[in-house]
Scaffold this motif. Structure first.
Motif, short mmCIF file in Angstrom:
data_model
loop_
_atom_site.label_atom_id
_atom_site.label_comp_id
_atom_site.label_asym_id
_atom_site.label_seq_id
_atom_site.Cartn_x
_atom_site.Cartn_y
_atom_site.Cartn_z
N ASP A 141 2.11 1.91 -3.48
CA ASP A 141 1.00 2.27 -4.36
C ASP A 141 0.70 3.76 -4.28
O ASP A 141 0.36 4.40 -5.27
CB ASP A 141 -0.26 1.48 -3.96
CG ASP A 141 -0.17 0.04 -4.45
OD1 ASP A 141 0.68 -0.21 -5.34
OD2 ASP A 141 -0.93 -0.81 -3.94
N GLN A 142 0.83 4.31 -3.07
CA GLN A 142 0.51 5.71 -2.88
C GLN A 142 1.65 6.64 -3.26
O GLN A 142 1.45 7.72 -3.79
CB GLN A 142 0.14 5.96 -1.41
CG GLN A 142 -1.26 5.47 -1.07
CD GLN A 142 -1.50 5.41 0.42
OE1 GLN A 142 -0.72 5.94 1.20
NE2 GLN A 142 -2.57 4.76 0.81
N THR A 143 2.89 6.25 -2.96
CA THR A 143 4.00 7.19 -3.09
C THR A 143 4.73 7.13 -4.43
O THR A 143 5.32 8.11 -4.86
CB THR A 143 5.05 6.94 -1.98
OG1 THR A 143 5.34 5.55 -1.96
CG2 THR A 143 4.53 7.39 -0.63
N GLY B 90 0.80 -1.22 0.00
CA GLY B 90 0.00 0.00 0.00
C GLY B 90 0.84 1.27 0.00
O GLY B 90 0.52 2.24 -0.68
#
Lengths: 312, 257
Positions: A125-127, A122
């Protein structure tokens, strides 16, 4: 492009394995076959832990620890029970096959595709921007390999590291230094198999599954990486290093560090394998390619099977 | 003080090749003695050193070091008080490590081999000074691997390394036998100097009768596991090489050769 990334990914994973094999084969002069058991051991442990939602990073450390424990056992069999080096490894390798199956819950195959790993989670996925995604695995691997290499280099320059280098070079001297040479070998085997199991853990997380047969031939891959690295790169001198030599013999004037050479060797070997596959070999021929390439390296490299056959 | 008490040592015990090396062998070596041991091949010289160092087990008897029973102490533990130089110059150094690294290893003897830096930078000048005293120019080659040095240079280093930390006993196992005459001379002078300066109790096995006569304050001749000649002090000082040779011939005649 994807072939190139594939080479880098696999090459870097096996570079960690090669760092371990470098310790046993080059430094300790110990042909340690337990590698064929400790590599999948790292993978089995990781798959089992991650399937139970353990932290992917934690599995790296636990795998290293488990590998080190197995290495200690190989060392114990060799040093204390006085079984010869090659046989101690074979005993451990055979025993670990069953142990690994047990760790993986008596399954020869344990997928963790849906779980978070050090490559797929996760946080990333965000950064990480979409454009970098294809290179993400390589970047993560580069960081891990760099940490391993630096730590190993640092260790080899400690007092304990000096003793490790001495024991493969001249056992008698270690005794003369009032140190138990058996203990030093044991420590070396522990660290080496720690790296190997760590490689197994990374391999498992990158592939997304554990498979019992991943260990078969791990030692051959490791040895091939080490020998290619030492042959091709160890004596490579940079212009800068060469110039320093002229100033005076006091200056250090070495080529690449052995650990760097081994990592590069791993990438070269992986390229060779990829090349063979690209020439039309099938994935099922992989172990054959691995073995034949290793044989070629031994013959061309002028090893003449000295060390390998000498122990066999 | 080193005491060997009623030592029994058999090789191939229980087989047809059984050979008695030592039977009821006793010897006492006092502090500060420098014993030269001579004798023909197979007379038990090297076995004697191996027994003292714990490289081979003994069948009966006791060995005491400074009054403490070390008969069953492992080889590496005994080495704390012992420095040993072998006939083979390769035995005393690590060929794939540099001169500096070898010196650092030797300097750490008796200390814990932990995760501190292998080479203490503050000690480099000391190492250089020690190497300079050899007069072989090694002090300018600190980063050279020991494997490329000549046998004489390695043996000089081995001698330096084995006496670098505080030890009490120096065991010299034909340590000049593999060297050319000139280098052997240099190594012997260095040996004499180190033993004198550090006040080491030493045992030197040699086939060179001249060294046996010139060096040391006690002379022992071994024959079939017995000391058939054992002289010290004034008596030793009066011994000439010819006397030893005569003694050698005497035993040969007794044996019927």
């Amino acid at each position: 492009m994807s072939i190139f990334i594939g080479i880098l990914e696999e090459g870097l994973i096996y570079a960690i394995l090669a760092l371990g094999v470098y310790i046993t084969y080059k430094i300790l002069d110990f042909p340690d076959l337990s590698v064929d058991g400790t590599f999948p051991m790292g993978a089995a442990l990781t798959a089992m832990l991650i399937s139970k939602d353990a932290s992917p990073i934690l599995t790296l450390f636990l795998s290293f620890g488990a590998g080190a424990a197995a290495g200690c056992l190989t060392g114990f069999i060799h040093v204390k029970l006085r079984v010869r080096d090659l046989l101690s490894g074979i005993i451990m390798m055979t025993a670990l096959y069953s142990v690994n199956l047990r760790i993986a819950g008596k399954k020869a195959n344990l997928p963790i595709f849906t779980k978070e790993t050090i490559f797929d989670n996760g946080f990333f996925d965000q950064t990480i921007p979409e454009g970098l995604k294809p290179f993400l695995s390589v970047l993560v691997l580069l960081v891990i390999v760099a940490i391993c290499k630096v730590l190993l280099d640092l260790y080899l320059n400690t007092r304990s590291g000096y003793l490790l280098r001495a024991v493969g070079d001249n056992e008698t001297l270690v005794t003369s230094l009032a140190k138990d040479k058996g203990m030093v070998k044991l420590i070396g085997l522990a660290i080496a198999n720690g790296f190997v199991a760590l490689a197994g853990s990374v391999y498992c997380q990158q592939k997304g599954f554990f498979e019992i047969s991943t260990g078969t031939g791990a030692i051959v891959i490791g040895l091939a990486n080490v020998i290619i690295g030492m042959k091709l790169f160890k004596n490579l001198r940079f212009l800068g290093a060469g110039a320093k030599k002229e100033e005076g013999s006091e200056k250090k004037s070495y080529g690449l560090k052995a650990t760097t050479a081994v990592i590069l060797g791993s990438l070269v070997y992986r390229s060779c394998v990829a090349f063979a596959i690209a020439l039309g070999m099938e994935a099922s021929d992989l172990k054959l390619v691995t073995a034949v390439l290793f044989l070629l390296i031994l013959v061309i490299g002028g090893q003449k099977g000295k060390k390998v056959a000498g122990h066999a | 003080m080193l005491e060997l008490d009623h030592i029994e040592k058999f090789y191939n015990a229980g087989t047809v090749h059984e050979m008695c090396m030592f039977h009821d062998f006793s010897m006492k070596i006092g502090d500060g003695e420098f014993v030269s041991v001579v004798g023909s091949n197979g007379s038990g010289k090297t076995s004697l050193l191996n027994l003292i160092c714990g490289s081979i087990p003994l069948d009966a008897g006791t060995i005491r070091m400074n009054g403490k029973d070390i008969t069953h102490m492992s080889e590496f533990r005994r080495q704390r008080q012992i420095g040993r130089v072998y006939q083979n110059p390769a035995m005393g150094t690590c060929p794939s490590m540099t001169i500096l690294e070898n010196m650092s290893l030797a300097d750490n003897k008796g200390k814990s081999f932990n995760l501190r830096r292998g080479t203490d930078k503050k000690r480099i000048d000391f190492y250089r000074e020690q190497l300079r005293s050899l007069g072989l120019g090694l002090e300018d080659k600190l980063h050279v691997k020991v494997g490329v040095l000549s046998g004489g240079q390695r043996q000089a280093m081995a001698l330096l390394m084995s006496t670098m930390t505080k030890i009490e006993f120096l065991i010299l196992d034909e340590h000049t036998a593999a060297l050319d005459p000139k280098t052997a001379e240099i190594i012997m002078e260095l040996t004499g100097k180190l033993v004198r300066e550090k006040g080491l109790t030493s045992i030197m096995v040699t086939h060179n009768l001249r060294y046996a006569v010139e060096y040391g304050n006690r002379l022992v001749m071994m024959h079939q596991g017995h000391a058939i000649m054992d002289v010290a002090g004034e008596e030793k000082a009066a011994v000439r090489t010819k006397d030893i040779l005569d003694k050698f011939n005497e035993i040969s005649i007794e044996c019927g050769n």
